[in-house]
Design a protein around this motif. Structure first.
Motif, short mmCIF file in Angstrom:
data_model
loop_
_atom_site.label_atom_id
_atom_site.label_comp_id
_atom_site.label_asym_id
_atom_site.label_seq_id
_atom_site.Cartn_x
_atom_site.Cartn_y
_atom_site.Cartn_z
N GLN A 1 40.19 49.21 33.79
CA GLN A 1 41.06 48.45 34.81
C GLN A 1 41.48 46.98 34.68
OE1 GLN A 1 42.65 50.66 36.86
NE2 GLN A 1 42.09 52.07 35.68
N ARG A 2 40.42 46.44 34.20
CA ARG A 2 40.40 44.82 34.06
C ARG A 2 41.46 44.87 32.97
NH1 ARG A 2 37.48 41.06 31.09
NH2 ARG A 2 37.68 38.77 32.07
N ALA B 1 44.80 45.09 34.13
CA ALA B 1 45.33 44.06 35.00
C ALA B 1 45.51 42.69 34.10
CB ALA B 1 43.68 43.72 35.99
N ASP C 1 47.55 40.17 36.24
CA ASP C 1 47.08 40.43 37.37
C ASP C 1 45.77 39.48 37.43
OD1 ASP C 1 46.06 40.79 39.92
OD2 ASP C 1 46.14 42.95 40.00
N THR D 1 42.98 40.13 40.09
CA THR D 1 41.97 41.75 39.80
C THR D 1 41.09 41.49 38.64
OG1 THR D 1 43.61 42.75 41.00
CG2 THR D 1 42.07 43.99 39.67
N SER D 2 41.53 40.92 37.67
CA SER D 2 40.76 40.69 36.45
C SER D 2 39.56 39.88 36.63
CB SER D 2 41.69 39.96 35.25
OG SER D 2 40.84 39.77 34.17
N MET E 1 38.14 39.25 39.45
CA MET E 1 37.34 39.83 40.67
C MET E 1 36.71 41.05 39.95
SD MET E 1 38.52 42.24 44.04
CE MET E 1 38.72 43.58 42.75
N ILE E 2 37.14 41.80 38.97
CA ILE E 2 36.10 42.95 38.28
C ILE E 2 35.02 41.91 37.45
CG2 ILE E 2 36.16 44.69 36.75
CD1 ILE E 2 38.81 45.39 37.61
#
Length: 491
Positions: free
Chosen positions: A451-452, A455, A460, A463-464, A466-467
Motif C-alpha cells: 500500500q505504501r 501511495a 501520496d 500515507t507513505s 505514515m506507514i
C-alpha cells in the motif's frame, strides 16, 4: 535406504551403523518426564534430541513407532527405592488428588513441547496405567530366580544376577564399586544387599497411590515401568532406547538387568543418551534447585534471565551443540543463538525475493550432500547448521547482486533449506520477538508496504510516510529497493 545413519551406542561406547532389527520398522523408546512440576530446560534437551532423530529416521524411509513414557508413580523422593512418592508429596501439599497433579503438569508439558515444535510420540503410556504389566514383569523375574520377596516388597538380587551376567555394562561400573558407594538408608534392612533395587514396594499406611499385587498392596519400583511398557509396545527386542545421560545409572542399568533376568537376553539394540544442560558447570535439575522452567524462559521471568527467549531460540540453542556434548547456560550464549536464528530465518525469507538468472555462478550442488553427511554422522546438528549458514551467505550475496543463480539451483536451495531447517531440525517461523513485543504476520507487513508503494506512485507522501513511520515505531526496519522493498524486525 539411501542414507546410512551412524549412531553412538552407549552400551558399546562407539559409533555404530544403524541397522534396524525389523526394517523398515523401527522401535524407539525414550524416557519422558516425571510430571510433578513444570518442564525446565533440562527436559527440553532429550525431547528435542529424540524429536530430531524421530524426524530424520522417518525422513530417510523408516516407519518409526516412538514411545515416550510418562512417570506418574513410583519415582521416590530420596532415591529410587526410599522416600515419599514425588507426585504423592505434591498432591499432599496442594491438597489435591495425585492424578490432578499429573494432569495439570502433563498439560503444561505438552504445551511447552508444542511451543518447541516437538512432535507427539506414537504412544505416550503412563506408568500408572500399566500396573498389570509391571506385576507380570516382577513375577517373571521372581520365577527366574533373580528377585526375592521381603516384608511385602520385592527386590532385584543384583549380586546373584551379576554372578550369571554383568551388572554395570552400560555405565562401565563393577559391582564392588556399586556396593562400596551405595549408602545405607532407613528401611533398607529388608534388602539382602544395598545395591538391590525395588521391583515392587509395599505401601505404608500414609501412601496414597497403591495397587493390589500377589505380595502386598503397593506400587511398582521406578525402573520397572520402562521395561514393562517397552516390551508391551515394542516387543522383547527393539532398536533404540534413549534419554538423558543422568539416567545411565542406575535407571537404564537396572532396565538392562530386568530385561535379561526376565527374558534371558538384552531387550535394546542401541542405547543413546544426550548430555546435560549445565549452569556454571553444574547440572540443571529439579533436585539441585537450579533449574529455569521453560515458561520462565519464554516470559523472561527468572532472575537469571536478562530477557525472554522464544521457543525457537531455545530449540536453536540446543541444536547448536552436539547432543552428546554438554551445553552451559548463559544469557550471552542464548542471545548469540537468537541472532543466529534470526540470520537463518532472514536468509530463508530472502529466497522468496530472489529472481533467478539464466545461469549460476554459485555452487549449490554439494549443500544437500554435506547436510546429509553431518546428520548421518551421529546426528551432528551443529555441522548441519554450519553448512546452512554457508548457504545463507550464498543467499545474501545473491540478493546483494554479487552472484547469480539459475531457476533450477534456486529450487534446489529452497528445497534444502526447507528440508533441513523445517522438516529435520524442526525450526519454524515465530510470531513473537524475544523481547515480548508482538510482531505482525509477514504477509500483513507485506500488504502494508505494498500500500505504501501505491501511495508513493500516487504521490501520496503523507500515507507513505505514515506507514513507514508506524512500522518503524513497531521495530521494523524498512529498505526501499529497485524491485520494491525489503523489511526486517529488529531485536
Amino acid at each position: 535406504m539411501e542414507q546410512q545413519l551412524t549412531v553412538y551406542n552407549t552400551l558399546h561406547r562407539k559409533k555404530e551403523l544403524f541397522v534396524p532389527l525389523h526394517a523398515p520398522n523401527v522401535g524407539m523408546y525414550v524416557c519422558g518426564p516425571t510430571v510433578y512440576g513444570d518442564a525446565h530446560l533440562g527436559h527440553a534437551r532429550p525431547a528435542i534430541t529424540f524429536d530430531v532423530l524421530f524426524r530424520y529416521l522417518t525422513h530417510i524411509g523408516y516407519k518409526v513407532r516412538y514411545v515416550r513414557n510418562i512417570t506418574d508413580v513410583g519415582h521416590l523422593e530420596h532415591d529410587a527405592d526410599e522416600g515419599e512418592d514425588k507426585i504423592a508429596k505434591k498432591a499432599r501439599l496442594d491438597q489435591v488428588e495425585p492424578m490432578e497433579v499429573v494432569q495439570y503438569y502433563l498439560n503444561r508439558y505438552h504445551k511447552a513441547m508444542e511451543a518447541l515444535n516437538v512432535l507427539s510420540p506414537s504412544i505416550e503410556p503412563h506408568a500408572s496405567g500399566h500396573i498389570i504389566e509391571q506385576i507380570e514383569l516382577v513375577q517373571r523375574i521372581l520365577d527366574n530366580g533373580y528377585a526375592y520377596e521381603s516384608q511385602g516388597s520385592v527386590y532385584f538380587d543384583v549380586v546373584k544376577y551379576n554372578n550369571d551376567h554383568h551388572y554395570g555394562k552400560l555405565s562401565g561400573r563393577n559391582l564392588d564399586d556399586v556396593l562400596n558407594t551405595t549408602r545405607e538408608l532407613d528401611g533398607q534392612s529388608e534388602k539382602r544387599n544395598p545395591a538391590d533395587f525395588a521391583l515392587w514396594k509395599k505401601a505404608q499406611p500414609e501412601h496414597i497411590m497403591r495397587w493390589p499385587s500377589p505380595w502386598s498392596d503397593g506400587f511398582p519400583g521406578w525402573h520397572a515401568e520402562c521395561t514393562a511398557m517397552g516390551r508391551k509396545y515394542l516387543g522383547e527386542h527393539f532398536d533404540i532406547h534413549g534419554g538423558g545421560m543422568d539416567l545411565v545409572f542406575p535407571h537404564h542399568e537396572c532396565e538392562i538387568a530386568q530385561s535379561v533376568a526376565s527374558q534371558g537376553d538384552d531387550m535394546v539394540h542401541y542405547w543413546m543418551h544426550n548430555n546435560m544442560i549445565t549452569i556454571n558447570g553444574t547440572k540443571m535439575g529439579k533436585s539441585l534447585g537450579n533449574f529455569i522452567t521453560l515458561d520462565e524462559f519464554f516470559q523472561g521471568s527468572h532472575k537469571l534471565l536478562a530477557q525472554a527467549y522464544t521457543p525457537m531460540t531455545i530449540r536453536f540453542f540446543i541444536l547448536q551443540a552436539h547432543y552428546r556434548s554438554t551445553v552451559d547456560f548463559s544469557n550471552e550464549a542464548l542471545q548469540a543463538s537468537e541472532r543466529g536464528l534470526q540470520r537463518m530465518m532472514e536468509a530463508i525469507d530472502g529466497l522468496e525475493k530472489i529472481k533467478p538468472s539464466a545461469t549460476s555462478d554459485v555452487d549449490v550442488s554439494s549443500l544437500r550432500a554435506k547436510c546429509y553427511e553431518a546428520m548421518n554422522d551421529d546426528m551432528n546438528t551443529p555441522i548441519v547448521i554450519a553448512h546452512l549458514f554457508d548457504g545463507a551467505k550464498m543467499i545474501n550475496n545473491i540478493i546483494a547482486g554479487n552472484n547469480t543463480i539459475s531457476e533450477a539451483d534456486l529450487k534446489e536451495l529452497k528445497e534444502v533449506f526447507h528440508l533441513f531447517c523445517y522438516d529435520i531440525l524442526g525450526l519454524q517461523e515465530e510470531l513473537g520477538s524475544s523481547d515480548g513485543r508482538e510482531a505482525a504476520y509477514g504477509r500483513v507487513v507485506d500488504m502494508l508496504l505494498e500500500q505504501r508503494v501505491k501511495a508513493k506512485a500516487n504521490k501520496d507522501w503523507a500515507t507513505s510516510d505514515m506507514i513507514r513511520n508506524e512500522l518503524t515505531a513497531l521495530g521494523f526496519e524498512i529498505k526501499d529497493t529497485k524491485d520494491g522493498f525489503e523489511w526486517r524486525l529488529n531485536k
